[in-house]
Design a protein around this motif. Structure first.
Motif, PDB file in Angstrom:
ATOM      1  N   ASP A  31       2.745  22.516  22.785  1.00 53.26           N
ATOM      2  CA  ASP A  31       2.130  23.846  22.663  1.00 53.26           C
ATOM      3  C   ASP A  31       1.756  24.383  24.041  1.00 53.26           C
ATOM      4  O   ASP A  31       1.966  25.569  24.330  1.00 53.26           O
ATOM      5  CB  ASP A  31       0.875  23.802  21.782  1.00 53.26           C
ATOM      6  N   ALA A  32       1.189  23.520  24.878  1.00 54.64           N
ATOM      7  CA  ALA A  32       0.797  23.942  26.235  1.00 54.64           C
ATOM      8  C   ALA A  32       2.028  24.316  27.058  1.00 54.64           C
ATOM      9  O   ALA A  32       2.023  25.316  27.792  1.00 54.64           O
ATOM     10  CB  ALA A  32       0.001  22.838  26.927  1.00 54.64           C
ATOM     11  N   ILE A  33       3.088  23.539  26.936  1.00 54.92           N
ATOM     12  CA  ILE A  33       4.329  23.846  27.654  1.00 54.92           C
ATOM     13  C   ILE A  33       4.880  25.187  27.165  1.00 54.92           C
ATOM     14  O   ILE A  33       5.271  26.041  27.973  1.00 54.92           O
ATOM     15  CB  ILE A  33       5.368  22.715  27.467  1.00 54.92           C
ATOM     16  N   ALA A  34       4.886  25.396  25.852  1.00 55.83           N
ATOM     17  CA  ALA A  34       5.398  26.653  25.296  1.00 55.83           C
ATOM     18  C   ALA A  34       4.581  27.845  25.791  1.00 55.83           C
ATOM     19  O   ALA A  34       5.143  28.893  26.134  1.00 55.83           O
ATOM     20  CB  ALA A  34       5.380  26.594  23.765  1.00 55.83           C
ATOM     21  N   GLU A  35       3.272  27.682  25.860  1.00 60.49           N
ATOM     22  CA  GLU A  35       2.417  28.769  26.333  1.00 60.49           C
ATOM     23  C   GLU A  35       2.706  29.082  27.799  1.00 60.49           C
ATOM     24  O   GLU A  35       2.787  30.251  28.189  1.00 60.49           O
ATOM     25  CB  GLU A  35       0.937  28.389  26.138  1.00 60.49           C
ATOM     26  N   LEU A  36       2.918  28.070  28.618  1.00 58.66           N
ATOM     27  CA  LEU A  36       3.246  28.288  30.029  1.00 58.66           C
ATOM     28  C   LEU A  36       4.612  28.937  30.190  1.00 58.66           C
ATOM     29  O   LEU A  36       4.806  29.802  31.057  1.00 58.66           O
ATOM     30  CB  LEU A  36       3.168  26.965  30.800  1.00 58.66           C
ATOM     31  N   ARG A  39       4.150  32.535  29.476  1.00 54.31           N
ATOM     32  CA  ARG A  39       3.498  33.190  30.617  1.00 54.31           C
ATOM     33  C   ARG A  39       4.499  33.449  31.732  1.00 54.31           C
ATOM     34  O   ARG A  39       4.487  34.518  32.355  1.00 54.31           O
ATOM     35  CB  ARG A  39       2.333  32.340  31.131  1.00 54.31           C
ATOM     36  N   ALA A  40       5.362  32.485  32.002  1.00 55.24           N
ATOM     37  CA  ALA A  40       6.381  32.665  33.045  1.00 55.24           C
ATOM     38  C   ALA A  40       7.344  33.776  32.647  1.00 55.24           C
ATOM     39  O   ALA A  40       7.710  34.618  33.474  1.00 55.24           O
ATOM     40  CB  ALA A  40       7.138  31.355  33.283  1.00 55.24           C
ATOM     41  N   ASP A  41       7.738  33.790  31.388  1.00 54.92           N
ATOM     42  CA  ASP A  41       8.680  34.800  30.923  1.00 54.92           C
ATOM     43  C   ASP A  41       8.089  36.206  31.015  1.00 54.92           C
ATOM     44  O   ASP A  41       8.790  37.158  31.346  1.00 54.92           O
ATOM     45  CB  ASP A  41       9.093  34.501  29.481  1.00 54.92           C
ATOM     46  N   ALA A  42       6.804  36.320  30.747  1.00 54.20           N
ATOM     47  CA  ALA A  42       6.151  37.638  30.742  1.00 54.20           C
ATOM     48  C   ALA A  42       5.640  38.058  32.118  1.00 54.20           C
ATOM     49  O   ALA A  42       5.136  39.169  32.268  1.00 54.20           O
ATOM     50  CB  ALA A  42       4.984  37.617  29.754  1.00 54.20           C
ATOM     51  N   HIS A  43       5.786  37.217  33.109  1.00 52.52           N
ATOM     52  CA  HIS A  43       5.224  37.518  34.426  1.00 52.52           C
ATOM     53  C   HIS A  43       5.836  38.795  35.000  1.00 52.52           C
ATOM     54  O   HIS A  43       7.054  38.978  34.978  1.00 52.52           O
ATOM     55  CB  HIS A  43       5.457  36.346  35.387  1.00 52.52           C
ATOM     56  N   PRO A  44       5.002  39.684  35.543  1.00 55.44           N
ATOM     57  CA  PRO A  44       5.507  40.944  36.097  1.00 55.44           C
ATOM     58  C   PRO A  44       6.486  40.754  37.262  1.00 55.44           C
ATOM     59  O   PRO A  44       7.325  41.621  37.504  1.00 55.44           O
ATOM     60  CB  PRO A  44       4.250  41.680  36.574  1.00 55.44           C
ATOM     61  N   GLY A  45       6.417  39.642  37.944  1.00 53.58           N
ATOM     62  CA  GLY A  45       7.329  39.372  39.051  1.00 53.58           C
ATOM     63  C   GLY A  45       8.769  39.190  38.604  1.00 53.58           C
ATOM     64  O   GLY A  45       9.683  39.183  39.415  1.00 53.58           O
ATOM     65  N   ARG A  46       8.968  39.062  37.291  1.00 52.08           N
ATOM     66  CA  ARG A  46      10.325  38.909  36.749  1.00 52.08           C
ATOM     67  C   ARG A  46      10.946  40.241  36.375  1.00 52.08           C
ATOM     68  O   ARG A  46      12.110  40.288  35.983  1.00 52.08           O
ATOM     69  CB  ARG A  46      10.282  38.040  35.494  1.00 52.08           C
ATOM     70  N   SER A  47      10.189  41.320  36.503  1.00 51.40           N
ATOM     71  CA  SER A  47      10.728  42.626  36.109  1.00 51.40           C
ATOM     72  C   SER A  47      11.884  43.017  37.021  1.00 51.40           C
ATOM     73  O   SER A  47      11.961  42.594  38.180  1.00 51.40           O
ATOM     74  CB  SER A  47       9.640  43.695  36.161  1.00 51.40           C
ATOM     75  N   GLN A  87      15.765  33.163  34.060  1.00 52.71           N
ATOM     76  CA  GLN A  87      15.965  33.251  32.605  1.00 52.71           C
ATOM     77  C   GLN A  87      16.632  31.994  32.053  1.00 52.71           C
ATOM     78  O   GLN A  87      16.270  31.524  30.979  1.00 52.71           O
ATOM     79  CB  GLN A  87      16.792  34.493  32.249  1.00 52.71           C
ATOM     80  N   GLU A  88      17.589  31.460  32.773  1.00 52.66           N
ATOM     81  CA  GLU A  88      18.282  30.261  32.303  1.00 52.66           C
ATOM     82  C   GLU A  88      17.304  29.096  32.142  1.00 52.66           C
ATOM     83  O   GLU A  88      17.365  28.359  31.159  1.00 52.66           O
ATOM     84  CB  GLU A  88      19.392  29.892  33.296  1.00 52.66           C
ATOM     85  N   GLU A  89      16.390  28.953  33.082  1.00 53.14           N
ATOM     86  CA  GLU A  89      15.411  27.877  33.004  1.00 53.14           C
ATOM     87  C   GLU A  89      14.462  28.100  31.820  1.00 53.14           C
ATOM     88  O   GLU A  89      14.125  27.160  31.098  1.00 53.14           O
ATOM     89  CB  GLU A  89      14.621  27.771  34.307  1.00 53.14           C
ATOM     90  N   ILE A  90      14.054  29.326  31.618  1.00 53.23           N
ATOM     91  CA  ILE A  90      13.172  29.639  30.487  1.00 53.23           C
ATOM     92  C   ILE A  90      13.886  29.344  29.167  1.00 53.23           C
ATOM     93  O   ILE A  90      13.308  28.731  28.260  1.00 53.23           O
ATOM     94  CB  ILE A  90      12.682  31.100  30.577  1.00 53.23           C
ATOM     95  N   VAL A 135       3.877  33.788  43.898  1.00 53.21           N
ATOM     96  CA  VAL A 135       2.907  32.692  43.936  1.00 53.21           C
ATOM     97  C   VAL A 135       2.451  32.326  42.527  1.00 53.21           C
ATOM     98  O   VAL A 135       2.323  31.150  42.192  1.00 53.21           O
ATOM     99  CB  VAL A 135       1.692  33.081  44.825  1.00 53.21           C
ATOM    100  N   GLU A 136       2.242  33.339  41.691  1.00 49.20           N
ATOM    101  CA  GLU A 136       1.765  33.081  40.329  1.00 49.20           C
ATOM    102  C   GLU A 136       2.805  32.316  39.510  1.00 49.20           C
ATOM    103  O   GLU A 136       2.452  31.446  38.717  1.00 49.20           O
ATOM    104  CB  GLU A 136       1.400  34.391  39.619  1.00 49.20           C
ATOM    105  N   LEU A 137       4.081  32.650  39.685  1.00 50.51           N
ATOM    106  CA  LEU A 137       5.134  31.918  38.974  1.00 50.51           C
ATOM    107  C   LEU A 137       5.216  30.476  39.459  1.00 50.51           C
ATOM    108  O   LEU A 137       5.444  29.565  38.659  1.00 50.51           O
ATOM    109  CB  LEU A 137       6.485  32.609  39.158  1.00 50.51           C
ATOM    110  N   THR A 138       5.045  30.275  40.738  1.00 48.88           N
ATOM    111  CA  THR A 138       5.031  28.910  41.265  1.00 48.88           C
ATOM    112  C   THR A 138       3.864  28.132  40.670  1.00 48.88           C
ATOM    113  O   THR A 138       4.015  26.965  40.294  1.00 48.88           O
ATOM    114  CB  THR A 138       4.941  28.918  42.804  1.00 48.88           C
ATOM    115  N   ALA A 139       2.708  28.776  40.549  1.00 50.57           N
ATOM    116  CA  ALA A 139       1.533  28.123  39.956  1.00 50.57           C
ATOM    117  C   ALA A 139       1.806  27.753  38.500  1.00 50.57           C
ATOM    118  O   ALA A 139       1.447  26.649  38.054  1.00 50.57           O
ATOM    119  CB  ALA A 139       0.306  29.028  40.060  1.00 50.57           C
ATOM    120  N   ILE A 140       2.465  28.637  37.771  1.00 56.65           N
ATOM    121  CA  ILE A 140       2.827  28.329  36.385  1.00 56.65           C
ATOM    122  C   ILE A 140       3.772  27.137  36.359  1.00 56.65           C
ATOM    123  O   ILE A 140       3.631  26.220  35.540  1.00 56.65           O
ATOM    124  CB  ILE A 140       3.447  29.567  35.693  1.00 56.65           C
ATOM    125  N   GLY A 141       4.749  27.122  37.260  1.00 59.52           N
ATOM    126  CA  GLY A 141       5.683  26.001  37.344  1.00 59.52           C
ATOM    127  C   GLY A 141       4.975  24.691  37.648  1.00 59.52           C
ATOM    128  O   GLY A 141       5.300  23.648  37.070  1.00 59.52           O
TER     129      GLY A 141
END
Length: 159
Positions: A31-36, A39-47, A87-90, A135-141
């Protein structure tokens, strides 16, 4: 013989109870992995806009180099654009989550298969971190890697 049968039955019951507890722990970690991952998928840096802005900035930096040919610039831009997409990693992380949940809901010995999935989770988290330009995506990773390590430790207790 009756005492042996009773001891075997008690051992089997104890193992079932321990297995249920470990399955619950693993489920919470998934569940924690799925939530992270979400979060990575929804990160604004991916727009598209954020990626385009970063790519434009990086291409501009490359252009400032005096002796870079237009062909080389195009190659470098393509590499940068490819690297920016996680996206492939997600998608793979989501597939691994589904696979792990399927294993947990099944029966039989699943330890080796879960251990393999934990390695795959880790590989995707590493790639996500290496591709991240935010930086935020790296923190999520990095948070993903921490939870995956916890998952892997628990998987070591399973047959």
């Amino acid at each position: 013989m009756a005492a042996v049968r009773q001891a075997i039955a008690a051992l089997q019951q104890s193992r079932r109870e321990e297995g249920a507890r470990i399955a619950e722990i693993l489920s919470r970690q998934l569940d924690a992995i799925a939530e992270l991952v979400e979060r990575a998928d929804a990160h604004p840096g991916r727009s598209r806009e954020a990626i385009s802005a970063r790519l434009a900035q990086q291409v501009q930096s490359l252009r400032q180099e005096a002796d870079i040919s237009p062909e080389r610039l195009a190659q470098e831009a393509l590499v940068l654009a490819t690297k920016a997409d996680i996206q492939e990693e997600i998608d793979r992380l989501r597939a691994h989550i589904a696979g792990a949940r399927a294993l947990l809901s099944g029966s039989g010995a699943v330890g080796r298969r879960l251990d393999f999935l934990a390695q795959e989770f880790n590989r995707e988290a590493n790639t996500l971190c290496s591709k991240s330009n935010a930086v935020e995506l790296t923190a999520i990773g990095l948070d993903l890697k921490a939870v995956i390590d916890q998952l892997r430790e628990q998987v070591q207790n399973i047959e």
